[in-house]
Design an enzyme around this catalytic site. Sequence first.
Site, mmCIF file in Angstrom:
data_model
loop_
_atom_site.group_PDB
_atom_site.id
_atom_site.type_symbol
_atom_site.label_atom_id
_atom_site.label_comp_id
_atom_site.label_asym_id
_atom_site.label_seq_id
_atom_site.Cartn_x
_atom_site.Cartn_y
_atom_site.Cartn_z
ATOM 1 N N HIS A 266 0.826 -1.204 0.000
ATOM 2 C CA HIS A 266 0.000 0.000 0.000
ATOM 3 C C HIS A 266 0.866 1.262 0.000
ATOM 4 C CE1 HIS A 266 -3.105 2.791 1.923
ATOM 5 N NE2 HIS A 266 -3.594 2.463 0.753
ATOM 6 N N HIS B 175 1.046 4.015 -3.225
ATOM 7 C CA HIS B 175 0.854 5.470 -3.135
ATOM 8 C C HIS B 175 2.121 6.239 -3.475
ATOM 9 C CE1 HIS B 175 -3.337 5.923 -1.883
ATOM 10 N NE2 HIS B 175 -3.183 4.775 -1.244
ATOM 11 N N HIS C 30 -8.018 -0.472 -4.714
ATOM 12 C CA HIS C 30 -8.690 -0.446 -3.411
ATOM 13 C C HIS C 30 -9.959 -1.303 -3.410
ATOM 14 C CE1 HIS C 30 -5.925 3.021 -2.971
ATOM 15 N NE2 HIS C 30 -5.928 2.693 -1.692
ATOM 16 N N GLU D 198 -10.690 10.610 -4.935
ATOM 17 C CA GLU D 198 -9.501 10.342 -4.098
ATOM 18 C C GLU D 198 -9.133 11.529 -3.195
ATOM 19 O OE1 GLU D 198 -5.948 9.304 -6.196
ATOM 20 O OE2 GLU D 198 -4.916 8.761 -4.346
ATOM 21 N N HIS E 78 -12.097 11.491 -0.182
ATOM 22 C CA HIS E 78 -11.475 10.302 0.423
ATOM 23 C C HIS E 78 -10.301 10.664 1.341
ATOM 24 C CE1 HIS E 78 -7.723 7.991 -0.159
ATOM 25 N NE2 HIS E 78 -8.398 7.027 0.419
ATOM 26 N N HIS F 299 -9.850 10.044 5.563
ATOM 27 C CA HIS F 299 -8.730 9.474 6.332
ATOM 28 C C HIS F 299 -8.370 10.408 7.487
ATOM 29 C CE1 HIS F 299 -6.946 5.908 4.242
ATOM 30 N NE2 HIS F 299 -7.617 6.363 3.196
ATOM 31 N N HIS G 121 -13.073 2.506 3.049
ATOM 32 C CA HIS G 121 -12.881 2.157 1.632
ATOM 33 C C HIS G 121 -14.051 1.357 1.058
ATOM 34 C CE1 HIS G 121 -9.335 3.918 -0.172
ATOM 35 N NE2 HIS G 121 -8.871 4.021 1.059
HETATM 36 CU CU1 CUO Z 1 -4.837 3.830 -0.237
HETATM 37 CU CU2 CUO Z 1 -7.323 5.446 1.267
HETATM 38 O O1 CUO Z 1 -5.556 4.522 1.575
HETATM 39 O O2 CUO Z 1 -6.142 5.268 -0.407
#
Ligand code: CUO
Length: 680
Positions: free
Chosen positions: A197, A201, A226, A338, A353, A357, A393
């Site tokens: 992960h 990113h 995701h 996103e 998104h 978080h 998610h």
């Molecule tokens: Cu990978 Cu929310 O953690 O995008």
Amino acid sequence: DRPQEPCFAGKGDKNSVFKVPNNFLADRYKPIGVTLANRFGGEAGEEIEIKNISLPKLGEITSLGRHENFSLFIPKHRRLAGKLINIFLGMRNIDDLLSVCVYARDNVNPYMFNYCLSVCLLHREDTRDLDVPSIIQSFPDKYVDSSVFVRAREETSIVPEDSRTPIVIPRDYTASDLEEEHRVAYFREDLGINLHHWHWHLVYPFEGAREVVDKNRRGELFYYMHQQVVARYNSERLCNHLRRVERLTNLRDPIKEAYFPKLDSLVSSRSYPSRVANQVITNINRELDQIQVDIDDMERWRDRIFAAIQQGYVQSESGQQITLTENEGIDILGNIIESSILSPNQTFYGDYHNIGHIMISYIHDPDHRHLESFGVIGDSTTAMRDPVFYRWHAHIDDIFQEFKATIPSYPVDQLTYQGVTVTSVEIQSQGSEKNRLNTFWQQSDLNLSRGLDFQPRGPVFVRFTHLQHQDFNYRISVNNQGSAKMGTCRIFLAPKFDERGNQFLFRDQKNLFIELDKFSVNLTSGHNTIIRSSTQSSVTIPFNRTFRDWDSSRPQGGDELAQFNFCGCGWPQHMLIPKGTPEGFNCQLFVMISNYANDHVEQDVSGTCNDAYSFCGLKDRLYPDRRSMGYPFDRTPRAGVRTLQEFLTPNMRVQDVSIHFSNRTVRPRGNNNNSNNRNQ
Ligand code: CUO
């Protein structure tokens, strides 16, 4: 005791020391520069001369303290990171880059430095043959239980190198079985999954220079990678007699899942905050982070996104309508939700998104009155450990599914491949009856000394336990009535029964199919047998790539290493298959041969790593499958299709398989079994 490894040092075994011009040093060290040089110079195995260049102004970049935590989800942090990345990318040559790195290393936040340097190394032509260390090597504190470091200190300060024993991390350390959610902690806290992960990113940043962000179909890949994570998590949950993850649709509801990460930052000497059960999100107003956002804002963004999906277009910043088309709409939505800088209108659709978080991660201290930093879900490095990550998610995915439900279903002719029939599918696990998959626990060792600053040095191994499966083969028989042709073989797996023990309807099961592999096949006229090993999966990378564990196969540089760096992205091979159950977990294996002419992307992929392209794409290339990601399960079924069987066309086939979990633990591979003295 913060991580001190020089940024370009090789394996940490040469004791490389930089000869740094005095004006590079942080103010605190300038008056004692000579003393430091004498002290460290004496230990140096190799001295690296640093060119004295005129240094760029770091300005605001240093406003994030060196002992604070860093997260890309915090707009201020990503703005600072964007600036630092641009400085790194703008350096004319390697020598200048090295100089500015050495300077920045001592003056900026170490997490931010590591991230920016990693992005830079991945994206500069002239750094292709440098090794981007895995973040677990630089910052093991973001991955393993903090108690390990106390034990590591004891081990390294008292025990001679050749008598050290690996520090064993128990499988259960964040909670007990009183907590139901803990049953899937082995998945959430898996080191390889979290590294994947982080790496994903890193390869697909959502802010920064446009040429770094604007990668082929990155918004769609955000959705798909995701979506697959949530699907995989749901399979694990069903294996553990937990219901599918509940979407976090209402930010005002208490969050019932608690999480106590037991991670301490070695940089800030602070613990990652925990969340008790039933905490409630409130508006965020944190001056330090320059972040003020209300739940109302989130709800407005969400409603606008849903409205856009219903009307079939989005509105750009300049007021134009951009149609959400069947194929490209999902990519635009991905960037909006996103969100990334490719969003056509961040003012109107917001940063849904990412701020989700953030809001969850500050639930314990929304206005910073307790001077606390964010919880694990506030940083992509650690986010997947937290149960609420999957709830968030699952909600995000639901928005994407809402869009997919508005576009036409695949008609039969977009699913069939004329003349091609899959006549049988079988799973072969050595020593087992056919169509049986076997899983178990495996222990592995990892040298974490690179991220520790204890003296004296030398290897410090941790021994952790993770899920593993027995390698297996797919055996697929295909009848081709026409002349020789090519096809794309797509392999997926999903649970067969729901929480109540009823067979899934296609409508629900399609979102649970996890991709296992995708590859092109040459079909001769007549009968064909395809044998494919599970280790070849287009979703996964092998263990040593996940952990950058160089001991067995260190790449030599040049193209090989450039690919290797990119290829740090990929689902860990040891997590390819869900855990299963002792009595055997019933699944359906789906195999499809689709028409290559409609799948294939014409491009030169020679010298490109394609280990894990399903989730990670190809470096500097187009995504190598023209179909929508998730095809053929990404759209709602055509009229009249209720079950998986009814969905099938002759070029598809389904086989019942079962996953058997054996509660035994296999000892580490390699030579580290008893002697404990695995040297470099
Ligand atoms: Cu990978 Cu929310 O953690 O995008």
